[in-house]
Design a protein around this motif. Structure first.
Motif, mmCIF file in Angstrom:
data_model
loop_
_atom_site.group_PDB
_atom_site.id
_atom_site.type_symbol
_atom_site.label_atom_id
_atom_site.label_comp_id
_atom_site.label_asym_id
_atom_site.label_seq_id
_atom_site.Cartn_x
_atom_site.Cartn_y
_atom_site.Cartn_z
ATOM 1 N N LEU B 46 0.853 -1.135 0.030
ATOM 2 C CA LEU B 46 0.103 0.063 0.054
ATOM 3 C C LEU B 46 0.835 1.226 -0.093
ATOM 4 C CD1 LEU B 46 -2.812 -1.004 2.462
ATOM 5 C CD2 LEU B 46 -2.864 -0.873 0.086
ATOM 6 N N ARG B 47 0.389 2.282 -0.674
ATOM 7 C CA ARG B 47 0.902 3.617 -0.521
ATOM 8 C C ARG B 47 0.845 4.278 0.671
ATOM 9 N NH1 ARG B 47 2.302 5.643 -5.761
ATOM 10 N NH2 ARG B 47 1.981 4.010 -7.354
ATOM 11 N N ARG B 48 1.686 5.314 1.148
ATOM 12 C CA ARG B 48 1.219 6.080 2.371
ATOM 13 C C ARG B 48 0.934 7.328 1.809
ATOM 14 N NH1 ARG B 48 1.902 1.196 3.282
ATOM 15 N NH2 ARG B 48 3.072 0.481 5.242
ATOM 16 N N PRO B 49 -0.376 8.027 2.476
ATOM 17 C CA PRO B 49 -0.648 9.208 2.226
ATOM 18 C C PRO B 49 -0.036 10.407 3.145
ATOM 19 C CG PRO B 49 -2.390 8.096 3.491
ATOM 20 C CD PRO B 49 -1.217 7.129 3.290
ATOM 21 N N PHE B 50 0.374 11.354 2.472
ATOM 22 C CA PHE B 50 1.104 12.521 3.430
ATOM 23 C C PHE B 50 0.123 13.752 2.685
ATOM 24 C CE2 PHE B 50 4.219 9.099 3.261
ATOM 25 C CZ PHE B 50 4.210 8.714 4.832
ATOM 26 N N SER B 51 -0.035 14.513 3.648
ATOM 27 C CA SER B 51 -0.269 16.069 2.945
ATOM 28 C C SER B 51 0.809 16.631 2.533
ATOM 29 C CB SER B 51 -0.587 16.826 4.410
ATOM 30 O OG SER B 51 -2.114 16.398 4.945
ATOM 31 N N VAL B 52 0.598 17.605 1.671
ATOM 32 C CA VAL B 52 1.595 18.404 1.145
ATOM 33 C C VAL B 52 1.643 19.393 1.853
ATOM 34 C CG1 VAL B 52 2.010 20.253 -1.012
ATOM 35 C CG2 VAL B 52 0.803 17.786 -1.317
ATOM 36 N N CYS B 53 2.919 19.773 2.547
ATOM 37 C CA CYS B 53 3.243 20.802 3.369
ATOM 38 C C CYS B 53 3.522 21.973 2.671
ATOM 39 C CB CYS B 53 4.584 20.580 4.206
ATOM 40 S SG CYS B 53 4.116 19.227 5.324
ATOM 41 N N ASP B 54 4.191 21.970 1.580
ATOM 42 C CA ASP B 54 4.532 23.104 0.539
ATOM 43 C C ASP B 54 4.952 22.320 -0.758
ATOM 44 O OD1 ASP B 54 5.070 25.709 -0.291
ATOM 45 O OD2 ASP B 54 7.037 25.907 0.625
ATOM 46 N N TRP B 55 4.699 23.357 -1.880
ATOM 47 C CA TRP B 55 5.162 22.785 -3.188
ATOM 48 C C TRP B 55 5.443 23.978 -3.980
ATOM 49 C CZ3 TRP B 55 0.115 23.936 -2.307
ATOM 50 C CH2 TRP B 55 -0.811 24.441 -3.463
ATOM 51 N N THR B 56 6.316 23.782 -5.111
ATOM 52 C CA THR B 56 6.465 24.666 -6.102
ATOM 53 C C THR B 56 6.186 23.983 -7.406
ATOM 54 O OG1 THR B 56 8.805 24.306 -6.552
ATOM 55 C CG2 THR B 56 8.227 25.934 -5.104
ATOM 56 N N GLU B 57 6.611 24.537 -8.659
ATOM 57 C CA GLU B 57 6.198 23.838 -9.812
ATOM 58 C C GLU B 57 6.967 22.449 -9.704
ATOM 59 O OE1 GLU B 57 7.664 25.143 -14.016
ATOM 60 O OE2 GLU B 57 6.108 26.635 -13.251
ATOM 61 N N ASP B 58 8.078 22.418 -9.171
ATOM 62 C CA ASP B 58 9.098 20.901 -9.303
ATOM 63 C C ASP B 58 9.490 20.745 -7.955
ATOM 64 O OD1 ASP B 58 10.806 23.001 -8.802
ATOM 65 O OD2 ASP B 58 12.047 22.348 -10.800
ATOM 66 N N THR B 59 9.018 21.272 -6.728
ATOM 67 C CA THR B 59 9.567 20.669 -5.492
ATOM 68 C C THR B 59 8.176 20.418 -4.863
ATOM 69 O OG1 THR B 59 9.853 22.839 -4.596
ATOM 70 C CG2 THR B 59 11.866 21.857 -5.588
ATOM 71 N N LEU B 60 8.321 19.395 -3.691
ATOM 72 C CA LEU B 60 7.415 18.972 -2.991
ATOM 73 C C LEU B 60 8.064 18.757 -1.668
ATOM 74 C CD1 LEU B 60 4.477 17.732 -2.467
ATOM 75 C CD2 LEU B 60 5.380 15.533 -3.144
ATOM 76 N N THR B 61 7.369 19.193 -0.536
ATOM 77 C CA THR B 61 7.622 19.246 0.841
ATOM 78 C C THR B 61 6.880 18.249 1.821
ATOM 79 O OG1 THR B 61 8.797 21.296 0.758
ATOM 80 C CG2 THR B 61 8.532 20.539 3.118
ATOM 81 N N LEU B 62 7.170 17.392 2.434
ATOM 82 C CA LEU B 62 6.271 16.632 3.265
ATOM 83 C C LEU B 62 6.999 16.541 4.481
ATOM 84 C CD1 LEU B 62 5.891 13.421 0.885
ATOM 85 C CD2 LEU B 62 4.498 15.492 0.625
ATOM 86 N N CYS B 63 5.850 16.412 5.564
ATOM 87 C CA CYS B 63 6.281 16.156 6.810
ATOM 88 C C CYS B 63 5.753 15.069 7.240
ATOM 89 C CB CYS B 63 5.983 17.321 7.901
ATOM 90 S SG CYS B 63 6.836 19.022 7.754
ATOM 91 N N VAL B 64 6.687 13.834 7.587
ATOM 92 C CA VAL B 64 6.350 12.356 7.635
ATOM 93 C C VAL B 64 6.653 12.139 9.413
ATOM 94 C CG1 VAL B 64 6.975 10.126 7.216
ATOM 95 C CG2 VAL B 64 6.978 12.006 5.585
ATOM 96 N N GLN B 65 5.437 11.774 9.998
ATOM 97 C CA GLN B 65 5.834 11.131 11.423
ATOM 98 C C GLN B 65 6.147 9.648 11.319
ATOM 99 O OE1 GLN B 65 2.848 12.683 14.143
ATOM 100 N NE2 GLN B 65 4.555 11.966 15.651
ATOM 101 N N ARG B 66 7.184 9.518 12.091
ATOM 102 C CA ARG B 66 7.644 8.032 12.153
ATOM 103 C C ARG B 66 6.613 7.218 12.980
ATOM 104 N NH1 ARG B 66 13.733 8.865 13.101
ATOM 105 N NH2 ARG B 66 13.313 7.184 14.545
ATOM 106 N N ASN B 67 5.707 6.474 12.201
ATOM 107 C CA ASN B 67 4.476 6.018 13.188
ATOM 108 C C ASN B 67 4.579 4.368 12.954
ATOM 109 O OD1 ASN B 67 2.599 6.552 14.467
ATOM 110 N ND2 ASN B 67 1.307 7.558 12.759
ATOM 111 N N GLY B 68 4.966 3.647 11.908
ATOM 112 C CA GLY B 68 5.336 2.351 11.974
ATOM 113 C C GLY B 68 6.409 2.041 10.755
ATOM 114 N N SER B 69 6.228 0.946 10.583
ATOM 115 C CA SER B 69 7.667 0.432 9.408
ATOM 116 C C SER B 69 7.470 1.084 8.176
ATOM 117 C CB SER B 69 7.632 -1.140 9.368
ATOM 118 O OG SER B 69 6.177 -1.366 8.795
ATOM 119 N N GLY B 70 6.485 1.503 7.586
ATOM 120 C CA GLY B 70 6.408 2.170 6.476
ATOM 121 C C GLY B 70 7.161 3.552 6.537
#
Lengths: 305, 242
Positions: B46-70
């Motif tokens: 399964l993929r993991r869903p994450f909110s987009v924290c910030d983005w530009t045309e070609d960059t993406l920022t995610l904040c990922v909480q370590r929650n499980g093995s994924g």
């Protein structure tokens, strides 16, 4: 040029690839992503007489090389499907579909089947007697020869369309159930539905799924599905829609060699929304690689000689 | 929605459990703050869903909480790793009619998820009040990022070890205005209990597909069953059956 055509109960398919019920909604989410007319057909979300919310969440969990779901047949009810989903689908899909018929009693299966039987868009009825996530229905009908035959015969009596009966792998002898359905009038068998499974969260020490158990699907179950298709092919004369963990064009060919006339693709659609498109596009090249010019000629091919 | 390959260009731990990931790739499908992406991880079905924290045309920022093995595996990936993403998922916040002084309330991993909304609203001249709520001082992140875009930042910790002692509900006293919130379901439910609020709530859910096909993440609402992934993840206040 290779030929990917197959015929399922008298209806010709441009290729054997059929997205499996419950992984493709009523087609609309995928139609936004690609032209779904490339599909052989697809099987719509399991539909009951009345609207259903399904089971409480969480109702998704992960397995090794697969996933578990305990959705429990969420659907808007057959009347809403026919009145709202089918007209929208007609805008984006020109081919006949498999209407997946669910119920909690023989009467409910019959009532849903009657309504779908009247729809031109429906090419086949797929009788779901194999959902592991509902109680007092679903899989309950698919775990004994007598009840499987009873609901098959009752639905067969009210439809002119080919009737495909979808079986559960959660039984001691799937062959005897397939034979009972064939004798009761089934025009084809589809197998397998998901495998009853569970996960436990180590932090909470509780089952991950609120329903405790769910159905396992994905690549993990492919060899199991392949084996059951093989066994059923040896025992029945009617065609088989083989599914369970199919993710690649090679899997499609392997499933057909085992005895499938058409091949369902389920969980792969959820991980990769373009999975079916990719499988269909790659199929001719993979056929050529294995020296196959006419796909229907390989159905059950592994059984001979 | 797009499916494309992104390259991890930066993996920075912000706290003991939250990492900021910067990725390079085609962000053209991301159109509104509050949308999310589905990340495919090596060895996970399964993929993991994450909110987009910030983005530009070609960059993406995610904040990922370590929650499980994924998420654990994702946070340990080195720069240069290629990842398959579905982008532009979900509805995002509706920002057509926003009052001059909106209140943004983030809890835990939901804090980063509000950043692009804050930036968007500040750019439009709104006076953004950002209440960032955490369990304890060690969990606090992104305060400087919100300050840098001229949001009025208030930090709350449950134990009072940084900022004000309190939680998301205390933040409601800052201003009686339009509310945008992202955080744990318990926090959102508590906020939603204030019936007079004009609110948009961004939910998290255990998802299967992330694009509306599997019905795995359905919630009950006043308007009937809704899929968090495709009908949300942002829902108006007062409609969710908690």
């Amino acid at each position: 040029m290779v030929n990917t055509n197959v015929t399922l109960c008298g209806l010709e398919l441009a290729n054997p690839v059929i997205p499996a019920s419950g992984t493709f909604g009523y087609g609309l989410e995928f139609a936004k992503l690609y032209d779904i007319n490339c599909l052989g057909s697809f099987s719509c979300k399991g539909t009951t007489l009345e609207p259903r919310f399904g089971n409480p969440t969480p109702r998704i969990a992960e397995g090794n090389a697969g996933m578990l779901n305990s959705v429990g047949l969420q659907n808007p009810g057959v009347d809403a499907v026919i009145a709202e989903e089918f007209p929208k689908l007609a805008q984006v899909f020109r081919k006949p579909i498999l209407a997946n018929v669910c119920g909690f009693s023989v009467e409910e299966y019959v009532a849903v089947a009657r309504k779908f039987d009247a729809c031109d868009q429906v090419g086949w009825l797929e009788l779901n007697i194999s959902c592991p996530n509902v109680h007092g229905g679903g899989m309950g009908f698919g775990t004994s020869c007598d009840s499987a035959a009873e609901v098959t015969a009752a639905v067969k009596a009210v439809t002119k369309k080919p009737l495909i009966v979808k079986l559960t792998p959660n039984v001691t002898d799937i062959v005897s159930i397939a034979k009972a359905c064939e004798e009761a009038g089934a025009d084809a068998i589809s197998l397998i539905n998901t495998v009853l499974a569970m996960r436990i969260d180590l932090k909470t020490r509780k089952p991950v799924l609120r329903n405790i158990t769910g159905g396992l699907s994905g690549p993990a179950v492919f060899p199991l599905a392949l084996r059951m298709v093989w066994q059923v092919y040896e025992a029945v004369q009617i065609p088989i829609l083989g599914l369970g963990g199919v993710s690649t064009s090679e899997d499609v060919i392997e499933m057909m060699l085992s005895g499938a006339t058409a091949v369902g693709v389920g969980a792969a659609n959820l991980r990769d929304p373009f999975a079916c498109k990719r499988i269909i596009e790659q199929l001719p090249a993979v056929m050529e690689r294995y020296g196959i010019t006419d796909l229907k000629s390989i159905i059950g091919g592994a059984h001979h000689g | 929605m797009n499916q494309s390959t992104f390259t991890l260009i930066q993996n920075t731990p912000l706290t003991a459990s939250v990492h900021e990931l910067k990725l390079r790739g085609d962000c053209s499908a991301i159109t509104v703050p509050g949308q999310f992406v589905q990340v495919s991880l090596p060895g996970k079905f399964l993929r993991r869903p994450f909110s987009v924290c910030d983005w530009t045309e070609d960059t993406l920022t995610l904040c990922v909480q370590r929650n499980g093995s994924g998420t654990e595996a994702l946070c340990s990936l080195p720069a240069g790793t290629e990842l398959d993403l579905l982008t532009g998922l979900g509805n995002g916040y509706s920002t057509r009619h926003v009052t001059p002084i909106p209140l943004l309330v983030g809890g835990g991993s939901g804090v980063g998820a509000l950043y692009s909304l804050a930036k968007h609203l500040c750019d439009r001249g709104k006076v953004v009040t950002a209440a960032l709520c955490f369990r304890t001082a060690a969990d606090v992140y992104y305060v400087n990022q919100f300050k840098a875009i001229d949001a009025q930042v208030y930090v709350y910790t449950e134990d009072g070890s940084m900022g004000e002692q309190g939680n998301a509900l205390d933040a409601l006293e800052l201003t009686h205005s339009q509310l945008f919130a992202c955080g744990p379901l318990g926090m959102l439910a508590a906020l939603d209990a204030n019936e007079e609020l004009d609110a948009q709530l961004s939910l998290e859910a255990r998802m299967g597909c992330g694009f509306g096909a599997c019905m795995g993440c359905t919630i009950e609402t006043a308007d009937g069953p809704r899929r968090v992934c495709a009908d949300g993840p942002v829902f108006p206040g007062g409609v969710i059956t908690w």
